[in-house]
Design a protein around this motif. Structure first.
Motif, mmCIF file in Angstrom:
data_model
loop_
_atom_site.group_PDB
_atom_site.id
_atom_site.type_symbol
_atom_site.label_atom_id
_atom_site.label_comp_id
_atom_site.label_asym_id
_atom_site.label_seq_id
_atom_site.Cartn_x
_atom_site.Cartn_y
_atom_site.Cartn_z
ATOM 1 N N ILE B 407 1.004 -0.774 0.625
ATOM 2 C CA ILE B 407 0.306 -0.001 -0.488
ATOM 3 C C ILE B 407 0.923 1.227 0.190
ATOM 4 C CG2 ILE B 407 -1.688 1.176 1.827
ATOM 5 C CD1 ILE B 407 -2.747 -1.242 2.650
ATOM 6 N N ARG B 408 1.807 1.192 1.127
ATOM 7 C CA ARG B 408 2.408 2.172 1.132
ATOM 8 C C ARG B 408 3.500 2.444 -0.327
ATOM 9 N NH1 ARG B 408 7.010 1.811 5.625
ATOM 10 N NH2 ARG B 408 8.407 2.747 5.046
ATOM 11 N N ARG B 409 4.132 1.399 -0.959
ATOM 12 C CA ARG B 409 5.228 1.500 -1.850
ATOM 13 C C ARG B 409 4.171 2.255 -3.198
ATOM 14 N NH1 ARG B 409 6.778 -2.570 -5.688
ATOM 15 N NH2 ARG B 409 7.945 -0.905 -6.484
ATOM 16 N N ARG B 410 2.665 1.409 -3.245
ATOM 17 C CA ARG B 410 1.815 1.873 -4.276
ATOM 18 C C ARG B 410 0.984 3.421 -3.774
ATOM 19 N NH1 ARG B 410 -0.358 -2.496 -7.490
ATOM 20 N NH2 ARG B 410 0.786 -4.368 -6.361
ATOM 21 N N PHE B 411 1.462 4.049 -3.034
ATOM 22 C CA PHE B 411 0.296 5.168 -2.062
ATOM 23 C C PHE B 411 1.436 6.891 -2.950
ATOM 24 C CE2 PHE B 411 0.461 8.496 0.478
ATOM 25 C CZ PHE B 411 -0.181 9.066 0.109
ATOM 26 N N ALA B 452 -5.184 8.130 -4.052
ATOM 27 C CA ALA B 452 -4.306 7.711 -4.497
ATOM 28 C C ALA B 452 -4.392 6.132 -3.704
ATOM 29 C CB ALA B 452 -3.552 8.173 -4.622
ATOM 30 N N LEU B 453 -4.936 7.305 -2.103
ATOM 31 C CA LEU B 453 -4.024 6.208 -1.080
ATOM 32 C C LEU B 453 -5.321 5.025 -1.040
ATOM 33 C CD1 LEU B 453 -3.073 5.542 1.925
ATOM 34 C CD2 LEU B 453 -4.501 6.944 2.731
ATOM 35 N N GLY B 454 -7.082 5.536 -1.619
ATOM 36 C CA GLY B 454 -7.321 4.139 -2.216
ATOM 37 C C GLY B 454 -7.211 3.052 -2.595
ATOM 38 N N TRP B 455 -7.133 3.975 -4.067
ATOM 39 C CA TRP B 455 -7.232 2.591 -4.889
ATOM 40 C C TRP B 455 -5.405 1.633 -4.594
ATOM 41 C CZ3 TRP B 455 -9.424 1.834 -9.538
ATOM 42 C CH2 TRP B 455 -8.718 1.131 -10.448
ATOM 43 N N ALA B 456 -4.463 2.430 -3.672
ATOM 44 C CA ALA B 456 -3.907 1.459 -3.340
ATOM 45 C C ALA B 456 -3.961 0.447 -2.192
ATOM 46 C CB ALA B 456 -2.181 2.149 -2.048
ATOM 47 N N VAL B 457 -5.082 0.949 -1.434
ATOM 48 C CA VAL B 457 -5.575 -0.064 -0.163
ATOM 49 C C VAL B 457 -6.251 -1.070 -1.280
ATOM 50 C CG1 VAL B 457 -7.254 -0.217 0.957
ATOM 51 C CG2 VAL B 457 -5.820 1.700 1.382
ATOM 52 N N LEU B 458 -6.669 -0.335 -2.367
ATOM 53 C CA LEU B 458 -7.848 -1.569 -3.100
ATOM 54 C C LEU B 458 -6.913 -2.790 -4.022
ATOM 55 C CD1 LEU B 458 -10.985 0.411 -4.278
ATOM 56 C CD2 LEU B 458 -10.816 -1.271 -3.297
ATOM 57 N N GLN B 459 -5.808 -2.054 -4.456
ATOM 58 C CA GLN B 459 -4.994 -2.882 -4.557
ATOM 59 C C GLN B 459 -4.678 -3.974 -4.020
ATOM 60 O OE1 GLN B 459 -2.649 -0.232 -7.389
ATOM 61 N NE2 GLN B 459 -3.001 -1.256 -9.217
ATOM 62 N N TYR B 460 -4.146 -3.495 -2.847
ATOM 63 C CA TYR B 460 -4.160 -4.473 -1.577
ATOM 64 C C TYR B 460 -4.556 -5.968 -1.482
ATOM 65 C CZ TYR B 460 -2.537 -6.226 2.740
ATOM 66 O OH TYR B 460 -2.741 -7.054 4.353
ATOM 67 N N ARG B 461 -6.463 -4.826 -1.570
ATOM 68 C CA ARG B 461 -7.485 -6.325 -0.653
ATOM 69 C C ARG B 461 -7.114 -7.172 -2.012
ATOM 70 N NH1 ARG B 461 -11.081 -2.682 1.894
ATOM 71 N NH2 ARG B 461 -10.582 -2.583 3.321
ATOM 72 N N ASN B 462 -7.130 -7.065 -3.330
ATOM 73 C CA ASN B 462 -7.216 -7.710 -4.261
ATOM 74 C C ASN B 462 -6.667 -8.243 -4.798
ATOM 75 O OD1 ASN B 462 -10.281 -7.145 -4.790
ATOM 76 N ND2 ASN B 462 -9.394 -4.728 -5.358
ATOM 77 N N GLY B 506 12.282 -4.255 2.113
ATOM 78 C CA GLY B 506 12.370 -6.039 2.556
ATOM 79 C C GLY B 506 10.929 -6.757 1.442
ATOM 80 N N LEU B 507 11.161 -6.460 0.331
ATOM 81 C CA LEU B 507 9.893 -6.907 -0.730
ATOM 82 C C LEU B 507 10.338 -7.242 -2.061
ATOM 83 C CD1 LEU B 507 6.904 -3.743 -0.542
ATOM 84 C CD2 LEU B 507 6.924 -6.295 1.105
ATOM 85 N N LYS B 508 10.070 -8.228 -2.874
ATOM 86 C CA LYS B 508 10.221 -8.989 -3.892
ATOM 87 C C LYS B 508 8.963 -9.197 -4.711
ATOM 88 C CE LYS B 508 14.363 -10.930 -2.821
ATOM 89 N NZ LYS B 508 15.269 -12.099 -3.302
ATOM 90 N N THR B 509 9.096 -9.239 -5.616
ATOM 91 C CA THR B 509 7.817 -9.650 -6.953
ATOM 92 C C THR B 509 8.278 -10.961 -7.225
ATOM 93 O OG1 THR B 509 7.245 -7.497 -7.330
ATOM 94 C CG2 THR B 509 7.387 -9.270 -8.784
ATOM 95 N N GLU B 524 2.048 -12.194 -12.026
ATOM 96 C CA GLU B 524 2.983 -11.607 -11.118
ATOM 97 C C GLU B 524 2.723 -11.688 -9.355
ATOM 98 O OE1 GLU B 524 6.154 -8.411 -12.858
ATOM 99 O OE2 GLU B 524 4.367 -7.630 -12.796
ATOM 100 N N VAL B 525 3.537 -11.428 -9.184
ATOM 101 C CA VAL B 525 2.664 -11.628 -7.576
ATOM 102 C C VAL B 525 3.872 -10.448 -7.042
ATOM 103 C CG1 VAL B 525 2.386 -12.568 -5.055
ATOM 104 C CG2 VAL B 525 2.273 -14.636 -6.995
ATOM 105 N N ILE B 526 3.024 -9.665 -6.595
ATOM 106 C CA ILE B 526 3.897 -8.040 -6.371
ATOM 107 C C ILE B 526 4.031 -7.446 -4.807
ATOM 108 C CG2 ILE B 526 4.286 -5.494 -6.852
ATOM 109 C CD1 ILE B 526 2.483 -6.254 -8.949
ATOM 110 N N ASP B 527 5.591 -7.644 -4.523
ATOM 111 C CA ASP B 527 5.830 -7.628 -2.602
ATOM 112 C C ASP B 527 5.477 -8.036 -2.047
ATOM 113 O OD1 ASP B 527 6.104 -5.042 -3.892
ATOM 114 O OD2 ASP B 527 4.265 -3.476 -3.462
ATOM 115 N N VAL B 528 5.906 -9.208 -2.749
ATOM 116 C CA VAL B 528 5.920 -10.585 -0.956
ATOM 117 C C VAL B 528 6.778 -10.566 -0.388
ATOM 118 C CG1 VAL B 528 5.907 -13.158 -0.939
ATOM 119 C CG2 VAL B 528 4.822 -12.117 -2.962
#
Lengths: 178, 577
Positions: B407-411, B452-462, B506-509, B524-528
């Motif tokens: 969320i942070r990265r996307r935001f 933008a924050l809301g969008w990032a949260v939605l992306q994380y949730r989905n 400390g993330l990876k895709t 892709e699995v982004i930000d694991v």
């Protein structure tokens, strides 16, 4: 997961034996290419600076732009090959090619030998001077389907290529590769 | 030279066997297909019979000429347009000359092209020779052919013609295209290619079922069909901007002012203009409403044209489908060539429980953007059932989320992009333009930051994933929800990447590539979290390796019989170079 753990401990993906680096002379080859690129970039900037030498409304004193470009290009040519070389590592394991590379963006890749469609060895002008070859591995993947290992000594690259080819040909499974 | 038959395999010269006349266009009779004579000789003879005359170099159907000339007529119309608008003007010389040139060159070119185009089908390959100035001799090995697609447009159907598209693995488009042959011929080609493929593959039992199914088409098991009502309903969930293209192409040919004059008389136009000026808000609302309605209607029209009479059926180990209102498309998807299953929906469709099922194959269909639609529109249970028929899978119960740091990265990324767009706009904004509440309009763009924050949260949730026992499952997408099902068997290459910013957090895709065409969205699995990513990376690859080791063992009785250890492609690590 239990079944995974019970598997005989053969060389594992990442934490197997240490990785192999590229041939050290690849740094020089990269540097030469980068110097060429930097000169191409620097010349227009210098031209701009010279043509605006006596311009009455110059915002910056003479030489700031070209000097900046010169310094950063020099740093780039000095540091980058070293960083890139340090980031590169690969290993050719019994069933896969494993590689790590990328300075800003770290990429770890495993290509199972079974998935290789064909292998090439290619050279460009600079690499030829250093007798280096790049191993280009083609897969049928949807993205980045070509995997490249640059900077191998040419005879070695050719040897790897031939071994991989034989390995693919002797696949005991009759099914099609994809 | 249309017949340089030096490469022809010897089997082509043997006479066709006498069970049926060679020129017969009938499907092979069921009893011939299911007779229990020794397999090889029997299939070979059926193949030769089905082949009939295709052995020899063939021309396309003569009516092709008519269709091609017809297809080039719009160009002629554009050339002669000024002449038609005001005949007798002296400025028309150029268009007249162009028209004559067209007659002198374009028409003979069509004729020559037709004349120099020939195709030939042998048990080993399809040979297509074409080209007037540059001769092209293309041979497509039979066993490489993934799909023979038969397309029949409205005009072609009227003339009894069909277009045959040959797709292979690894090509970035249609490998060969026969435009046009007669509909019977098209079916014959497909049957011949299939029987040859069977001969090389030497799979007997399913092939016979396949053959019988081909002969008795309706007997094949229908997996999915869409009645007209369902097609219309599916279109209602699709919003298309096709109407804009229609409007623009109309404006291309007609002067908008004269068009308006013709539709509205002068007084009515004035009345309308007055109305718009006096109620701007109402006018905007009406425009939006009309745009939505048009988009909705054209969505329905698009789906009606594409999926009318959609039917998907199973023939042996191949899926076949046929659909289309004006252009009827018929294609084949071999089940074992399905690389990835893709379930797609959008929030609107999901609210009503509708999903779409696509598959990724190697033979690429350009029209379907690298993916092939299996079911355009069906309920969740139906889609899962269908997907299970295409490829058995076991949907994991629990999916895990990626790291919430995403969320942070996307935001940050969206905010940075917004700033990079808005700041120059603020800088260059003229002082006498819009300044609502005293600030230049671009400043107000920063009101989008919470969005933008809301969008990032939605992306994380989905965005969730699961490493199942039989494959890799990835869910992603806010407006288009995707679920990718990547079977272990079809894993291709494994990637784990970490950009500079990801490393800081400390993330990876994680990405497992599959064979196929480049697409828009990748599984892709982004930000694991990095450790989890490494662990899953290992698990995925280990499962792949174990699967194939077991297969090799089953086939040969030993884990791996290839090359003795010292011959394997292996290098000493960091040996002196």
């Amino acid at each position: 997961m239990d079944a995974d753990a019970s598997e005989p401990a053969r060389a594992d993906v990442a934490d197997g034996e240490p990785l192999r680096s590229l041939a050290p002379s690849i740094r020089a080859a990269w540097r030469i290419k980068m110097v060429g690129l930097s000169v191409l970039l620097f010349l227009p900037v210098l031209f701009y600076d010279l043509t605006h030498l006596f311009s009455p409304n110059a915002q910056l004193p003479f030489g700031v732009i070209s000097g900046g470009v010169l310094v950063s290009a020099t740093l780039y040519c000095l540091m980058w090959p070293r960083l890139r070389y340090r980031a590169w590592g690969f290993a050719l394991r019994p069933e896969e090619i494993y590689m790590e590379h990328g300075v800003l963006r770290h990429i770890r890749t495993v290509v199972p030998l079974r998935r290789i469609q064909h292998v090439d060895v290619s050279q460009d002008l600079v690499e030829r001077e250093f007798a280096l070859g790049r191993l280009v591995v083609h897969t049928a993947g949807s993205r980045s389907s070509d995997v490249v290992i640059p900077g191998l000594p040419l005879p070695e690259a050719e040897e790897i290529r031939d071994k991989i080819k034989r390995f693919i040909l002797e696949d005991p499974l009759v099914e099609e590769p994809v | 030279m249309p017949s340089s038959s030096s490469t022809e395999p010897p089997s082509s010269t043997e006479p066709p066997s006498s069970t049926e006349p060679p020129s017969s266009t009938e499907p092979p009779s069921p009893d011939a297909a299911s007779s229990d004579a020794p397999a090889d000789a029997e299939t070979a003879s059926t193949a030769a019979t089905t082949l009939g005359t295709i052995h020899e170099p063939q021309r396309l159907h003569p009516l092709t000429l008519l269709l091609r000339v017809g297809a080039s007529l719009p160009a002629l119309l554009v050339i002669l347009f000024p002449l038609l608008r005001n005949p007798g003007s002296t400025e028309n010389i150029t268009s007249l000359v162009l028209g004559v040139l067209y007659g002198l060159f374009a028409l003979p070119a069509i004729l020559l092209q037709y004349w120099r185009f020939s195709y030939r089908i042998t048990p080993k390959q399809i040979v297509i020779q074409s080209g007037v100035l540059t001769r092209k001799n293309r041979s497509i090995p039979i066993e490489r052919i993934q799909n023979i697609q038969i397309e029949r447009s409205l005009v072609a159907r009227g003339l009894g013609l069909a277009k045959v598209k040959i797709e292979t693995a690894g090509s970035s488009g249609t490998e060969g295209s026969l435009e046009y042959v007669s509909a019977d011929e098209a079916r014959k080609i497909r049957r011949a290619v299939r029987s040859f493929q069977r001969d090389t593959a030497e799979t007997e039992a399913p092939s016979r079922a396949d053959d019988a199914a081909d002969a008795a088409d309706p007997a094949a098991e229908t997996l999915f069909a869409m009645p007209l009502r369902r097609v219309l309903l599916s279109g209602a969930f699709r919003f298309s901007l096709l109407y804009l293209a229609v409007i623009f192409s109309v404006l291309e040919f007609f002067n908008p002012e004269t068009l308006l004059q013709r539709v509205f008389r002068d007084d009515r136009l004035d009345w309308l203009a007055g109305l718009v000026l006096s109620h701007p808000a109402a006018a905007i609302a009406t425009t939006v409403l009309v745009a939505i309605l048009l988009g909705w209607a054209s969505g329905i029209a698009v789906h009606l044209a594409r999926y009318y009479n959609f039917r998907l059926w199973l023939e042996g180990d191949k899926l076949r489908k046929r659909h289309g209102l004006f252009t009827v498309t018929e294609g084949t998807i071999p089940l074992d060539k399905v690389q990835t299953l893709i379930l797609r929906t959008n929030p609107f469709m999901r609210a009503f429980g509708w999903y779409e099922l696509k598959v990724q194959t190697i033979g690429i269909d350009v029209d379907e953007q690298g993916h092939r639609v299996i079911a355009p529109f069906a309920s969740a249970e139906r889609i899962l059932e269908l997907a299970g028929r295409v490829r058995a899978f076991d949907l994991p119960d629990s999916f895990s989320h990626v790291s919430h740091l995403t969320i942070r990265r996307r935001f940050f990324r969206y905010t940075a992009a917004l700033t990079a767009g808005l700041l120059p706009a603020v800088y260059f904004w003229p002082a006498d333009w819009l300044h609502p509440a005293g600030a230049a309009l671009p400043w107000w763009g920063f009101a989008l930051v919470p969005a933008a924050l809301g969008w990032a949260v939605l992306q994380y949730r989905n965005h969730t994933y699961a490493v199942g026992a039989d494959g890799f499952y990835i869910r992603r997408g806010v407006l288009s929800h995707y679920l990718w099902i990547v079977p272990t068997e079809k894993f291709h290459a494994f990637h784990a990447t970490a950009s500079l910013f990801q490393r800081r957090l400390g993330l990876k895709t994680l990405f497992v590539d599959t064979a196929g065409a480049a697409g828009f969205a990748y599984p892709e699995v982004i930000d694991v979290p990095a450790e989890t990513a490494d662990e899953q990376f290992r698990t995925l690859y280990r499962r792949f390796r174990r699967l194939y080791r077991a297969r090799v063992e089953a086939a040969t009785g030993a884990p791996d019989t290839r090359l003795s250890p010292h011959e394997r492609p292996r290098l000493p690590t960091n040996a002196p170079l």
